[in-house]
Design a protein around this motif. Structure first.
Motif, PDB file in Angstrom:
ATOM      1  N   TYR A  37       0.853  -1.187   0.000  1.00 29.48           N
ATOM      2  CA  TYR A  37       0.000   0.000   0.000  1.00 29.48           C
ATOM      3  C   TYR A  37       0.888   1.235   0.000  1.00 29.48           C
ATOM      4  O   TYR A  37       1.682   1.453   0.912  1.00 29.48           O
ATOM      5  N   GLY A  38       0.785   2.032  -1.062  1.00 28.10           N
ATOM      6  CA  GLY A  38       1.583   3.242  -1.184  1.00 28.10           C
ATOM      7  C   GLY A  38       2.212   3.323  -2.562  1.00 28.10           C
ATOM      8  O   GLY A  38       2.408   2.304  -3.234  1.00 28.10           O
ATOM      9  N   GLY A  39       2.541   4.550  -2.977  1.00 22.00           N
ATOM     10  CA  GLY A  39       3.157   4.761  -4.281  1.00 22.00           C
ATOM     11  C   GLY A  39       4.507   5.434  -4.205  1.00 22.00           C
ATOM     12  O   GLY A  39       4.986   5.995  -5.192  1.00 22.00           O
ATOM     13  N   THR A  40       5.156   5.392  -3.047  1.00 16.99           N
ATOM     14  CA  THR A  40       6.431   6.059  -2.836  1.00 16.99           C
ATOM     15  C   THR A  40       7.576   5.306  -3.508  1.00 16.99           C
ATOM     16  O   THR A  40       7.398   4.203  -4.045  1.00 16.99           O
ATOM     17  N   SER A  41       8.764   5.878  -3.434  1.00 17.84           N
ATOM     18  CA  SER A  41       9.941   5.191  -3.968  1.00 17.84           C
ATOM     19  C   SER A  41      10.179   3.870  -3.244  1.00 17.84           C
ATOM     20  O   SER A  41      10.649   2.897  -3.851  1.00 17.84           O
ATOM     21  N   ALA A  42       9.857   3.806  -1.957  1.00 12.12           N
ATOM     22  CA  ALA A  42       9.993   2.551  -1.208  1.00 12.12           C
ATOM     23  C   ALA A  42       9.041   1.498  -1.741  1.00 12.12           C
ATOM     24  O   ALA A  42       9.380   0.307  -1.794  1.00 12.12           O
ATOM     25  N   ALA A  43       7.838   1.900  -2.133  1.00 10.94           N
ATOM     26  CA  ALA A  43       6.882   0.961  -2.713  1.00 10.94           C
ATOM     27  C   ALA A  43       7.419   0.382  -4.013  1.00 10.94           C
ATOM     28  O   ALA A  43       7.223  -0.813  -4.313  1.00 10.94           O
ATOM     29  N   MET A  44       8.108   1.206  -4.791  1.00 12.91           N
ATOM     30  CA  MET A  44       8.640   0.752  -6.077  1.00 12.91           C
ATOM     31  C   MET A  44       9.718  -0.315  -5.886  1.00 12.91           C
ATOM     32  O   MET A  44       9.699  -1.362  -6.534  1.00 12.91           O
ATOM     33  N   THR A  45      10.674  -0.062  -5.016  1.00 18.65           N
ATOM     34  CA  THR A  45      11.738  -1.051  -4.828  1.00 18.65           C
ATOM     35  C   THR A  45      11.205  -2.298  -4.132  1.00 18.65           C
ATOM     36  O   THR A  45      11.649  -3.408  -4.419  1.00 18.65           O
ATOM     37  N   ALA A  46      10.246  -2.120  -3.227  1.00 18.55           N
ATOM     38  CA  ALA A  46       9.646  -3.284  -2.568  1.00 18.55           C
ATOM     39  C   ALA A  46       8.955  -4.177  -3.594  1.00 18.55           C
ATOM     40  O   ALA A  46       9.076  -5.410  -3.547  1.00 18.55           O
ATOM     41  N   ALA A  47       8.234  -3.563  -4.529  1.00 15.74           N
ATOM     42  CA  ALA A  47       7.517  -4.348  -5.533  1.00 15.74           C
ATOM     43  C   ALA A  47       8.465  -5.122  -6.426  1.00 15.74           C
ATOM     44  O   ALA A  47       8.248  -6.313  -6.719  1.00 15.74           O
TER      45      ALA A  47
END
Length: 557
Positions: A37-47
């Motif tokens: 849940y989220g669209g931050t840079s952390a969300a991108m690398t996590a995905a």
């Protein structure tokens, strides 16, 4: 936030309250291995990390644009020691470098004109070169490409139902529901938002504001009246600034943007949080320049304190117009009165969507207003005004939002109270940090939390901190996880378990990318082992992180 997005947020709130059938209730039958849940840079690398570990993953983002602040105007990266940025974070900055090797990327400026700011002191000199400065749209394109290349589904404009949308059974999140009825089930969940809404809605303990010195024996914690760092205070002026409408007359009232409340006892904790602003992208290249607009609700009286700064000798308005490619800037707060809207965000972390939209609108009006004021008000010194008039918003950035950033700089909101709490003393190596999952290195950098009246009857800012960490520091895996008695299938790479002081350094975008990768690794290993995230052996986690390029301890250059 654009008027379109504000309207959309308010509409969803109304639909939720009324139970309108206008919003179709869509349930995603698939149970994902990892729901982010989220669209931050952390969300991108996590995905991306989840997908590389053969996990089925979905990104559910309240934002329409991916990347958070990294694509939202913060293009002059707060790197600290670049040699401790590894893994997917480094891959992102390598992609930036590759983008700017293409001559077609320099549509307004030649690479040679930008010079060593592109290839030298902001870029590593090894064979897999990285670049740390970039235009906002370039960052967004890279993040979008990461999702497409890894075939990761992304749901945008999806807002968590914070009241009843999180189903928890036996300390595990089972599913999350959005305001429009979309429901996402998962085995593991990652809260990669700046606000920590999923953490709170899942019943995990959070905190906001500042701890006292006594809470964790942090010497710079709490109220720090009299301690002045950087240049974000009134002592940089030639003479003090009077806070009263009629100078010298307290009975006349206090001018706007100055608080009449006492600052609090030195070292005491409070609920204040560091100021927000927008990291704006300007240009002085006329073919791409849009003059600073006059915002709705503009009130020149709001900038009286700035006028008094000018009268007291302030001239360094342009000190943080940091240069990006193609004659653009990442423009940040600088000086005693600038783009930080000090004291107007205290309720943001816990606020409803409706109230947050109001706070964001107020910040946008304030910051657009100060730009218009400096460029147009006849009381502004001519030398400053003439220079400001040569600047404007970049026409080719944030094109669906009036060339204004789509993401406000949420420097801090909630912080999880998790299995391990990072403190100032861990960052400064006074206390050992166990089980590293990544490194940070930027100074402890917290912006002002209040603008108050001193006992001498003058204006002063408080809360700005700039303290060296004395080199890179390790970040403990325990700060990514809730306590096991609260939740066992949630990891948190942004609103990590830390004090206000420690978060002042951890909050940097490259660190969020690092922690996003580590959080996803932890979640994937928990799925593969069919156990709780708290039960994963550190040796297995460490081995996987190192294999994937994460840097877990300091290394010589």
């Amino acid at each position: 936030m654009s008027s379109h997005r504000n309207y959309y947020v308010l509409l969803l709130v109304v639909i939720s309250i009324l139970g309108s059938s206008v919003a179709a209730r869509r349930v995603h039958a698939e149970t994902y291995d990892i729901v982010i849940y989220g669209g931050t840079s952390a969300a991108m690398t996590a995905a991306v990390q989840a997908k590389r570990m053969n996990q089925s993953v979905i990104v559910v983002s309240p934002d329409r644009h991916l990347g958070g602040l990294t694509s939202g105007g913060l293009g002059w990266t707060d790197t600290g020691n670049k040699y401790v940025i590894g893994g997917l974070a480094k891959e992102f900055y390598q992609a930036v470098y590759r983008h700017y090797q293409d001559d077609k990327s320099w549509n307004f400026q030649q690479r040679e004109q930008y010079g060593d700011r592109a290839q030298g002191h902001r870029a590593t000199d090894d064979e897999d070169a990285t670049m740390w400065v970039f235009e906002p749209h370039v960052a967004e394109q890279i993040f979008d490409a990461m999702m497409v290349e890894n075939e990761i589904p992304v749901v945008r404009d999806a807002w968590l139902d914070r009241e009843s949308g999180v189903v928890v059974k036996d300390r595990k999140i089972v599913s999350i529901k959005m305001l429009d009825g979309q429901t996402f089930s998962g085995r593991q969940f990652i809260d990669a938002t700046y606000e920590g809404d999923l953490i709170a809605a899942a019943g995990v303990q959070t905190t906001t504001g500042r701890e006292s010195i006594a809470d964790f024996n942090e010497p710079h914690a709490g109220v720090q009246t009299g301690r002045l760092f950087h240049q974000h205070h009134f002592d940089v002026l030639d003479r003090p600034v009077d806070p009263y409408i009629v100078p010298g007359d307290p009975s006349s009232g206090v001018i706007p943007r100055v608080s009449a409340d006492p600052p609090g006892e030195f070292g005491s904790g409070d609920d204040r949080i560091q100021a927000y602003c927008f990291r704006t992208c300007f240009t002085n290249h006329d073919p791409n320049r849009v003059p600073f607009p006059k915002p709705d609700g503009y009130d020149a009286a709001q900038y009286e304190v700035l006028l008094r700064c000018f009268a007291a000798g302030w001239e360094d308005v342009f000190g943080k117009f940091d240069p990006l490619p193609n004659f653009k800037t990442d423009t940040n707060n600088h000086g005693p009165v600038s783009f930080d809207n000090i004291g107007y965000n205290y309720d943001y972390p816990e606020a409803s969507y409706k109230r947050r939209a109001e706070i964001i609108r107020e910040h946008e009006t304030y910051q657009k207003g100060i730009l218009y004021f400096i460029a147009n008000d006849p009381r502004v010194p001519e030398s400053i005004q003439n220079k400001m008039q040569r600047w404007g918003l970049a026409k080719d950035e944030f094109t669906d939002n009036g060339n204004w950033p789509h993401q406000i700089y949420v420097r801090e909101a909630r912080r999880m109270v998790g299995q391990f709490i990072m403190t100032e003393n861990h960052l400064r190596k006074k206390i050992e940090t166990p089980e590293s999952v990544g490194m940070g290195s930027y100074s402890i950098d917290s912006h002002n939390t209040q603008r108050y009246i001193t006992p001498e009857g003058t204006v002063q800012n408080e809360g700005d901190i700039g303290i060296s960490t004395n080199g890179p520091y390790q970040i403990a895996r325990g700060c990514l996880m809730p306590r096991a008695e609260q939740c066992v299938n949630l990891t948190v790479p942004v609103c990590v378990s830390s004090t206000h002081m420690a978060f002042g350094s951890i909050r940097m975008e490259p660190v969020f990318m690092i922690l996003g990768q580590s959080a996803a690794t932890l979640s994937a290993l928990a799925n593969q082992s069919q156990t709780d995230v708290q039960e994963i052996g550190y040796d297995a986690l460490r081995e996987r992180l190192l294999d994937d390029g994460q840097i877990l301890q300091n290394r010589p250059r």
